[in-house]
Design an enzyme around this catalytic site. Structure first.
Site, PDB file in Angstrom:
ATOM      1  N   ASP A  43      -2.699   4.845  -4.458  1.00 51.60           N
ATOM      2  CA  ASP A  43      -3.351   3.685  -5.079  1.00 51.60           C
ATOM      3  C   ASP A  43      -3.826   2.726  -4.002  1.00 51.60           C
ATOM      4  OD1 ASP A  43      -3.958   1.810  -7.354  1.00 51.60           O
ATOM      5  OD2 ASP A  43      -2.589   0.570  -6.188  1.00 51.60           O
ATOM      6  N   TYR A  48      -8.324  -4.050  -0.334  1.00 52.39           N
ATOM      7  CA  TYR A  48      -7.237  -3.824   0.636  1.00 52.39           C
ATOM      8  C   TYR A  48      -7.763  -3.501   2.039  1.00 52.39           C
ATOM      9  CZ  TYR A  48      -4.195  -3.240  -3.504  1.00 52.39           C
ATOM     10  OH  TYR A  48      -3.512  -3.405  -4.688  1.00 52.39           O
ATOM     11  N   LYS A  73      -9.801   0.225  -6.807  1.00 51.52           N
ATOM     12  CA  LYS A  73     -10.097  -0.911  -7.687  1.00 51.52           C
ATOM     13  C   LYS A  73     -11.343  -1.648  -7.218  1.00 51.52           C
ATOM     14  CE  LYS A  73      -5.078  -1.589  -7.739  1.00 51.52           C
ATOM     15  NZ  LYS A  73      -4.692  -1.199  -6.369  1.00 51.52           N
ATOM     16  N   HIS A 106      -9.920  -4.824 -10.796  1.00 49.24           N
ATOM     17  CA  HIS A 106      -8.716  -5.354 -10.146  1.00 49.24           C
ATOM     18  C   HIS A 106      -8.110  -6.549 -10.897  1.00 49.24           C
ATOM     19  CE1 HIS A 106      -6.883  -5.373  -5.853  1.00 49.24           C
ATOM     20  NE2 HIS A 106      -6.003  -5.873  -6.693  1.00 49.24           N
TER      21      HIS A 106
HETATM   22  P1  NDP Z   1       6.776  -2.794  -3.962  1.00 48.51           P
HETATM   23  O1  NDP Z   1       7.628  -3.120  -5.143  1.00 48.51           O
HETATM   24  O2  NDP Z   1       6.216  -1.450  -3.849  1.00 48.51           O
HETATM   25  O3  NDP Z   1       7.618  -3.159  -2.659  1.00 48.51           O
HETATM   26  C1  NDP Z   1       7.091  -3.003  -1.379  1.00 48.51           C
HETATM   27  C2  NDP Z   1       8.066  -3.652  -0.403  1.00 48.51           C
HETATM   28  O4  NDP Z   1       9.307  -2.967  -0.442  1.00 48.51           O
HETATM   29  C3  NDP Z   1       7.601  -3.606   1.026  1.00 48.51           C
HETATM   30  O5  NDP Z   1       8.063  -4.798   1.648  1.00 48.51           O
HETATM   31  C4  NDP Z   1       8.327  -2.372   1.583  1.00 48.51           C
HETATM   32  O6  NDP Z   1       8.508  -2.560   2.965  1.00 48.51           O
HETATM   33  C5  NDP Z   1       9.628  -2.411   0.828  1.00 48.51           C
HETATM   34  N1  NDP Z   1      10.217  -1.108   0.520  1.00 48.51           N
HETATM   35  C6  NDP Z   1       9.572   0.014   0.096  1.00 48.51           C
HETATM   36  N2  NDP Z   1      10.436   0.992  -0.185  1.00 48.51           N
HETATM   37  C7  NDP Z   1      11.673   0.494   0.058  1.00 48.51           C
HETATM   38  C8  NDP Z   1      12.977   1.049  -0.053  1.00 48.51           C
HETATM   39  N3  NDP Z   1      13.158   2.298  -0.486  1.00 48.51           N
HETATM   40  N4  NDP Z   1      14.025   0.246   0.282  1.00 48.51           N
HETATM   41  C9  NDP Z   1      13.820  -1.022   0.705  1.00 48.51           C
HETATM   42  N5  NDP Z   1      12.623  -1.595   0.816  1.00 48.51           N
HETATM   43  C10 NDP Z   1      11.543  -0.838   0.499  1.00 48.51           C
HETATM   44  O7  NDP Z   1       5.654  -3.937  -3.951  1.00 48.51           O
HETATM   45  P2  NDP Z   1       4.090  -4.046  -3.666  1.00 48.51           P
HETATM   46  O8  NDP Z   1       3.771  -5.465  -3.985  1.00 48.51           O
HETATM   47  O9  NDP Z   1       3.724  -3.519  -2.362  1.00 48.51           O
HETATM   48  O10 NDP Z   1       3.418  -3.153  -4.800  1.00 48.51           O
HETATM   49  C11 NDP Z   1       3.221  -1.767  -4.688  1.00 48.51           C
HETATM   50  C12 NDP Z   1       1.777  -1.409  -4.868  1.00 48.51           C
HETATM   51  O11 NDP Z   1       1.266  -1.941  -6.074  1.00 48.51           O
HETATM   52  C13 NDP Z   1       0.830  -1.977  -3.807  1.00 48.51           C
HETATM   53  O12 NDP Z   1       0.888  -1.306  -2.597  1.00 48.51           O
HETATM   54  C14 NDP Z   1      -0.493  -1.832  -4.508  1.00 48.51           C
HETATM   55  O13 NDP Z   1      -0.923  -0.492  -4.457  1.00 48.51           O
HETATM   56  C15 NDP Z   1      -0.119  -2.256  -5.933  1.00 48.51           C
HETATM   57  N6  NDP Z   1      -0.326  -3.701  -6.182  1.00 48.51           N
HETATM   58  C16 NDP Z   1      -1.346  -4.040  -7.027  1.00 48.51           C
HETATM   59  C17 NDP Z   1      -1.598  -5.347  -7.334  1.00 48.51           C
HETATM   60  C18 NDP Z   1      -2.690  -5.671  -8.284  1.00 48.51           C
HETATM   61  O14 NDP Z   1      -3.066  -6.837  -8.396  1.00 48.51           O
HETATM   62  N7  NDP Z   1      -3.232  -4.715  -8.986  1.00 48.51           N
HETATM   63  C19 NDP Z   1      -0.829  -6.451  -6.729  1.00 48.51           C
HETATM   64  C20 NDP Z   1       0.244  -5.994  -5.851  1.00 48.51           C
HETATM   65  C21 NDP Z   1       0.472  -4.664  -5.614  1.00 48.51           C
HETATM   66  P3  NDP Z   1       8.064  -1.449   4.095  1.00 48.51           P
HETATM   67  O15 NDP Z   1       6.594  -1.163   3.904  1.00 48.51           O
HETATM   68  O16 NDP Z   1       8.384  -2.158   5.360  1.00 48.51           O
HETATM   69  O17 NDP Z   1       8.936  -0.251   3.820  1.00 48.51           O
END
Ligand code: NDP
Length: 292
Positions: A43, A48, A73, A106
């Site tokens: 995704d 982005y 998106k 989006h």
């Molecule tokens: P997530 O809930 O996926 O959390 C991501 C965070 O968790 C990062 O800081 C990552 O750090 C950390 N992390 C990942 N896996 C683990 C684990 N197993 N244990 C501990 N920490 C972990 O949040 P996001 O906000 O990134 O959302 C995910 C996706 O959703 C985005 O990438 C995007 O594709 C989508 N999104 C869409 C939005 C919209 O408006 N449509 C808005 C926000 C997100 P690290 O990378 O350092 O591992």
């Protein structure tokens, strides 16, 4: 990989890799790690700034294009019928593909909803032309969905919204479910909650989630992903770290009990982490999306 059947029969892998805030220079390695760990769904978004690197990683893998589900998106600055058609060309060009598996709007633009409608009409055109396999929306609340469904000829296949244990949006989910719209959870492990003040700094440290994780010898992140999957949601956890990318897809060998699902349901605070969808305007959030 478990799949969810969308309302037009297209199958989407239930779990994918999100790449929001993944820097372009780390995107190739994150997507490559994901494909090697068994992910078949990525995704991304025009906003982005890493569609090109997503496409490069998919192309460099041993997998056939048809084996990887690519979702992106359209950003609000490209809303309008012709602009959105052109935005598809920009995204497809950067991704290096002829067809996008799932293309979504989006955000709604509540103060200029006619532009949102025109953008969605362009998605319907792209679907009819076979340029995309499914279309949908993101961050649409019940009011936005109601307005859209009043004019749309194609019911969105997904609504990608903020859903994690601390913010569950049950009303939006139920409205979508009644109309065949799959809820796709962004911030599925609560990423957006990690920095907020309060009793628990993040969902990862929540005592209820930690206790369930210990009972299954799994991690808190895995418990949250399992909670979504068992409730029928598509999930797109983000990580740039190979070991976490692998951990997040290792969720198909255990099952939460009804009581455990209910315990996680009980953690909803009703407090949104992301931007208020009603307040999204071009003035505040508009930005140029570069050509391919
Ligand atoms: P997530 O809930 O996926 O959390 C991501 C965070 O968790 C990062 O800081 C990552 O750090 C950390 N992390 C990942 N896996 C683990 C684990 N197993 N244990 C501990 N920490 C972990 O949040 P996001 O906000 O990134 O959302 C995910 C996706 O959703 C985005 O990438 C995007 O594709 C989508 N999104 C869409 C939005 C919209 O408006 N449509 C808005 C926000 C997100 P690290 O990378 O350092 O591992």
């Amino acid at each position: 990989m478990q799949t969810i059947t969308l309302n037009n029969g297209v199958e989407i892998p239930a779990l994918g890799l999100g790449v929001f805030q993944t820097p372009a220079e780390e995107t190739r390695s994150a997507v490559t790690a994901a494909l090697e760990s068994g992910y078949r769904h990525i995704d991304t978004a025009a906003a982005y700034g890493n569609e090109r690197e997503v496409g490069e990683a998919v192309a460099a893998s041993d997998l056939d294009r048809s084996e990887v589900f690519i979702e992106t998106k359209i950003w609000i600055s490209d809303y309008g019928y012709d602009q959105t058609l052109h935005s598809f060309d920009k995204s497809a060009g950067k991704l290096g593909v002829d067809q996008i598996d799932l293309l979504i709007l989006h955000q709604a633009l509540p103060s200029e909803f006619e532009k949102t409608i025109a953008a969605y009409k362009a998605l319907e055109r792209l679907l009819a032309d076979g340029k995309v396999r499914a279309i949908g929306v993101s961050n649409f609340m019940v009011d936005h969905l109601t307005q859209l469904l009043g004019t749309a000829t194609v019911v969105p296949a997904v609504n990608q919204i903020e859903v994690h244990p601390y913010f569950q949006q049950r009303e939006v989910q139920a409205f979508g479910a009644e109309r065949g719209i799959v809820t796709q959870a962004w911030s599925p492990i609560g990423g957006i909650t990690f920095y907020r003040e309060g009793e628990h700094t993040s969902t990862l440290q929540d005592p209820v989630i930690v206790a369930i994780a210990e009972a299954h010898a799994k991690s808190p992140a895995q418990v949250m992903l399992r909670w979504h999957l068992q409730q029928g949601r598509s999930v797109i956890p983000k990580s740039t770290k190979a070991h976490r990318i692998a951990e997040n897809v290792d969720v198909f060998d255990f099952e939460l009990s009804g009581d455990q699902l209910a315990a996680v349901d009980g953690l909803d605070t009703g407090k949104r982490g992301g931007p208020e969808p009603e307040a999204v305007t071009l003035g505040a959030f508009g930005r140029d999306i570069p050509e391919a």
